[in-house]
Design an enzyme around this catalytic site. Structure first.
Site, PDB file in Angstrom:
ATOM      1  N   LEU A 278       0.827  -1.199   0.000  1.00  0.00           N
ATOM      2  CA  LEU A 278       0.000   0.000   0.000  1.00  0.00           C
ATOM      3  C   LEU A 278       0.872   1.264   0.000  1.00  0.00           C
ATOM      4  O   LEU A 278       0.726   2.131  -0.848  1.00  0.00           O
ATOM      5  CB  LEU A 278      -0.925  -0.019   1.233  1.00  0.00           C
ATOM      6  CG  LEU A 278      -1.804   1.199   1.492  1.00  0.00           C
ATOM      7  CD1 LEU A 278      -2.831   1.384   0.379  1.00  0.00           C
ATOM      8  CD2 LEU A 278      -2.540   1.063   2.833  1.00  0.00           C
TER       9      LEU A 278
ATOM     10  N   GLY B 165       5.909   8.739  -1.211  1.00  0.00           N
ATOM     11  CA  GLY B 165       5.246  10.000  -0.913  1.00  0.00           C
ATOM     12  C   GLY B 165       3.950   9.863  -0.128  1.00  0.00           C
ATOM     13  O   GLY B 165       3.378  10.856   0.305  1.00  0.00           O
TER      14      GLY B 165
ATOM     15  N   GLN C  76      17.195  -1.113  30.694  1.00  0.00           N
ATOM     16  CA  GLN C  76      17.621  -0.376  31.883  1.00  0.00           C
ATOM     17  C   GLN C  76      17.900  -1.319  33.060  1.00  0.00           C
ATOM     18  O   GLN C  76      18.897  -1.169  33.759  1.00  0.00           O
ATOM     19  CB  GLN C  76      16.526   0.643  32.243  1.00  0.00           C
ATOM     20  CG  GLN C  76      16.956   1.685  33.252  1.00  0.00           C
ATOM     21  CD  GLN C  76      18.046   2.598  32.709  1.00  0.00           C
ATOM     22  OE1 GLN C  76      18.140   2.832  31.507  1.00  0.00           O
ATOM     23  NE2 GLN C  76      18.882   3.096  33.574  1.00  0.00           N
TER      24      GLN C  76
ATOM     25  N   GLY D  97      21.008  -3.073  32.613  1.00  0.00           N
ATOM     26  CA  GLY D  97      22.148  -2.155  32.671  1.00  0.00           C
ATOM     27  C   GLY D  97      23.122  -2.376  31.527  1.00  0.00           C
ATOM     28  O   GLY D  97      22.708  -2.592  30.392  1.00  0.00           O
ATOM     29  N   GLY D  98      24.415  -2.343  31.842  1.00  0.00           N
ATOM     30  CA  GLY D  98      25.457  -2.469  30.816  1.00  0.00           C
ATOM     31  C   GLY D  98      25.277  -3.686  29.936  1.00  0.00           C
ATOM     32  O   GLY D  98      25.371  -3.596  28.715  1.00  0.00           O
TER      33      GLY D  98
ATOM     34  N   GLU E 130       1.215  -0.567  10.209  1.00  0.00           N
ATOM     35  CA  GLU E 130      -0.258  -0.724  10.202  1.00  0.00           C
ATOM     36  C   GLU E 130      -0.935   0.558  10.666  1.00  0.00           C
ATOM     37  O   GLU E 130      -1.910   0.533  11.397  1.00  0.00           O
ATOM     38  CB  GLU E 130      -0.726  -1.904  11.089  1.00  0.00           C
ATOM     39  CG  GLU E 130       0.048  -3.207  10.976  1.00  0.00           C
ATOM     40  CD  GLU E 130      -0.115  -3.920   9.655  1.00  0.00           C
ATOM     41  OE1 GLU E 130      -0.164  -3.228   8.625  1.00  0.00           O
ATOM     42  OE2 GLU E 130      -0.173  -5.162   9.638  1.00  0.00           O
TER      43      GLU E 130
END
Lengths: 383, 377
Positions: free
Chosen positions: B120, B124, B330, B333-334, B357
């Protein structure tokens, strides 16, 4: 944008860094991210424009500027390529600034000139596989053996590990939790090697690796200060690290705003530019206001810091609020660009991936919360 | 549904852990789609399960379909999306196609031997889909397609493409839907998109240069294309919500597992209230959004108006997945930021769910339109 209290020198620094970022960092940022390559060439050139020792003494080639100056570099570089900026931070703030503030004159003479010219690259070793947030619990040990120290242990998530000529290394030298000591360790030291590279979600142009010490032999004269001196130095340097890393996030936020404004003005849907839709206007208005707010906040804290109003709380507050806000801004920036925002043709998805690190590195958001709350409550009970 | 659920989900869980998980990081890195894995999913019955048994489907509803997509998304959003889009196209062929079209296109799709794609969007026209520019010009015995389609999920690996093209006036009413097979003269593939996430699922541009399609390739009637596309997207929204719920569930599972083994400051990080609050909020939000998805699927299965709930399910579940996967990174962490653990991939995969969608902004526009209709009658 420079703020009213910037000195002429700081304004000039901003101009130079902006131009450098545009010419040397921005054009290669996408490709370096994709290939996980470090921009060594740009790093050397940072030496030429004089920012690698931004806070260091001019006697050793440094720029002699403060936290504010360092933050300016972070914002301007971060706007173009956050991962190159992270490597710059690890070098100039974690390694050079630490040597400048804590090392002996002799050590400074030996290490600073080459680090500041860009001939050498620096890193810092603090985190370990089992000690991230709880960094003070580190287990890498240094034991005095006659004319040298023997160091054993592994440091993890070390920015610049693979490229570093000099490592500013925190170790344990006693049984009490606070018995920490620092060494300057050179590449090629027997028993010192670099482990496997770590592949990451973002900050991919900034190399991350392990430093492995297997009975590494480090000369006595490489001890920084006295044994057991380090805890205070470490905490103090974390403060400038947290302020300056937030500068990288600020740069990313500005880059998001710039790109979103441009796109909202060009892209047409339903016969109108995106900027004519209220939903989009809301995103633009919020992200630009927040970016401006963060800029005033961050530079203000940096300025006060340079004027002597220091402390762990201010730095932690900056670090808790700014990176988190910028992750949100970067997510919105992708959203505003729709399918294009998700593709690598546009830089937004990189901005988001890069910024997420700033909620984790230099102390996670959760550690910032602990520091702020603990200190504020302590102050209250002492007043 | 209970017994069907365990009959369906048990084998699927085993499949995703044994067949998908071992390659998932590597395939994400190399942007590698494995058709044979998709076909194996087909052999298990998952690639057209809502189609009638007459066309080799399982004749199940969207409620069961959502459970399957949620489970599959725990390992791979990419394969879940491939199934979701292919099934959406099959459902359109089943609903709007004639018997000849059904027999021609459905068996290989429903069995999972081949994949269908939905075309679809254009460079543009993304959100503003009715402004599309690809044309289908009437010629002897059929139409000539010209133009290009952007961001097509399964572009290149799919065999059948449902292509919306302009056959008449400007706007929605001048659009018709065509079924186009890979290999048709004048139909080629443009560049493959390089994306932040969803890397295993190929996204590619479709290029039509005077591509001839016969009258028999027209799905539904002339000018019906846009309403077919919107009908498809309404269902697609429910399935994207289900995929988002799977992503959230996996992120929570990983966070929980890690928080119970990772020690800092002498205790498991799970024992910090900060982490407990995060986990509890993640689970609450995730379960709440899953209930909205299930409600949308139930309404659809019972032939009740479902558009508003489909949009709300998509909006809520994908926003929650974004938040929950971000929090999972988070909590880890690392290591959460490294590719050694899956959570950074989950986070990258989550973002696109807020865009496909219909962007979440478009969902809000459609929800508001429904609200207005409800009150004005």
């Amino acid at each position: 944008m420079s703020l009213w209290y910037f000195t002429e020198e700081e304004k000039e620094l901003q101009k130079v860094c902006r131009q450098f970022a545009r010419q040397e960092l921005a054009p290669r940022a996408e490709k370096l991210d994709h290939d996980e390559k470090f921009n060594l060439e740009a790093f050397r050139k940072m030496g030429e424009i004089g920012v690698l020792g931004i806070t260091a003494d001019p006697d050793f080639g440094g720029a002699g500027m403060g936290t504010l100056g360092a933050t300016i570099v972070m914002e301007e570089f971060g706007r173009a390529c956050a991962s190159s900026t992270l490597s710059y931070l690890a070098h100039s703030i974690l390694c050079v600034n630490n040597i400048q503030n804590n090392a002996s004159e002799k050590q400074k003479e030996k290490y600073l000139p080459k680090l500041i010219s860009g001939e050498h690259i620096g890193c810092m070793g603090m985190s370990e596989p089992e000690y991230g947030s709880d960094a003070v619990g580190m287990q890498t040990r240094a034991v005095k053996k006659g004319d040298h120290y023997e160091i054993s242990g592994t440091k993890m998530w070390i920015t610049n590990a693979q490229y570093a000529d000099v490592a500013y290394l925190y170790t344990r030298t006693g049984e009490e939790k606070k018995n920490l000591s620092t060494f300057i360790v050179e590449k090629g030291t027997p028993g010192f090697s670099v482990g496997k590279p770590i592949h990451k979600m973002g900050m991919r142009a900034s190399p991350t690796g392990e430093l492995v010490f297997d009975k590494a032999k480090v000369p006595l004269e490489n001890l920084v200060g006295k044994e057991g001196d380090s805890i205070y130095h470490m905490m103090k340097n974390l403060e400038i690290e947290r302020i300056t890393i937030s500068g990288i996030s600020l740069g990313i936020a500005q880059a998001c705003v710039d790109q979103c404004l441009k796109y909202a003005n060009e892209r047409k849907q339903f016969g109108k530019t995106l900027g004519q839709f209220q939903l989009i206007q809301k995103m633009l208005a919020e992200m630009s206001s927040e970016t401006d707010m963060m800029r005033h906040y961050l530079y203000n804290v940096a300025k006060e810091y340079d004027m002597g109003n220091k402390g762990p709380v201010k730095a932690a507050q900056v670090k808790l609020t700014i990176p988190k806000m910028v992750t949100k801004i970067a997510l919105d920036a992708i959203q505003l660009h729709g399918g294009y925002g998700y593709s690598r043709e546009f830089p937004l998805e990189r901005y988001m991936r890069d910024n997420k690190l700033n909620e984790i590195g230099a102390g996670t958001n959760e550690v910032m919360i602990m520091i702020i709350a603990k200190n504020l409550l302590q102050e209250l009970s002492h007043s | 549904m209970k017994s069907q659920y365990s009959e369906l989900i048990g084998p699927l869980t085993k499949f995703r852990k044994n067949k998908i998980d071992p390659h998932v990081e590597e395939d994400d890195k190399n942007e590698h789609f494995r058709l044979e894995l998709y076909q194996e999913l087909g052999a298990l019955g998952f690639c057209g399960m809502v189609l009638n048994e007459e066309f080799e489907g399982l004749g199940l509803g969207y409620q069961e379909f959502c459970e399957v997509l949620k489970e599959l998304a725990k390992s791979s959003v990419s394969y879940a999306v491939t199934i979701s889009v292919s099934t959406m196209v099959q459902a359109m062929i089943e609903k709007y196609g004639n018997q000849k079209q059904k027999l021609k296109y459905l068996p290989e799709l429903t069995s999972g031997q081949a994949i269908a794609a939905f075309a679809l969007s254009e460079a543009g026209s993304g959100s503003d889909a009715a402004a599309l520019k690809t044309t289908a010009t009437k010629t002897d015995g059929g139409y000539l397609l010209s133009g290009s389609k952007m961001w097509i999920t399964s572009g290149g690996v799919a065999e059948t493409y449902l292509v919306m093209a302009r056959t008449g006036e400007a706007g929605a009413k001048g659009i018709s839907a065509f079924l186009v097979k890979k290999g048709s003269p004048g139909f080629s593939f443009g560049k493959k998109e390089s994306k932040m996430g969803w890397k295993v699922s190929p996204t590619r541009e479709l290029v039509f240069e005077n591509c001839f399609v016969s009258e028999e390739n027209l799905l539904g009637s002339l000018g019906q294309g846009f309403s077919i596309a919107m009908d498809a997207l309404d269902r697609g929204r429910i399935t994207i919500g289900a995929i988002a719920a799977g992503l959230s569930a996996r992120a929570i599972e990983e966070s929980l597992k890690y928080s119970l083994i990772r020690k800092q400051f002498g205790q498991n990080i799970f024992d910090f209230q900060g982490i407990q609050f995060m986990l509890s909020e993640m689970e609450t939000e995730s379960q709440a959004s899953w209930l909205v998805v299930k409600e949308a699927a139930r309404l659809y299965d019972q032939h009740e108006p479902f558009q508003k709930f489909a949009c709300m399910a998509k909006l809520k579940a994908t926003d929650v997945a974004m938040k929950v996967t971000t929090d999972a990174v988070q909590i880890l962490g690392g290591v959460g930021y490294t590719t050694e653990y899956p959570v950074e991939r989950l986070m990258r995969d989550a973002k696109v769910l807020q865009i496909v969608e219909g962007t979440n902004q478009i969902q809000k526009v459609v929800i508001a339109r429904n609200l207005k209709k409800e009150i004005q009658g």
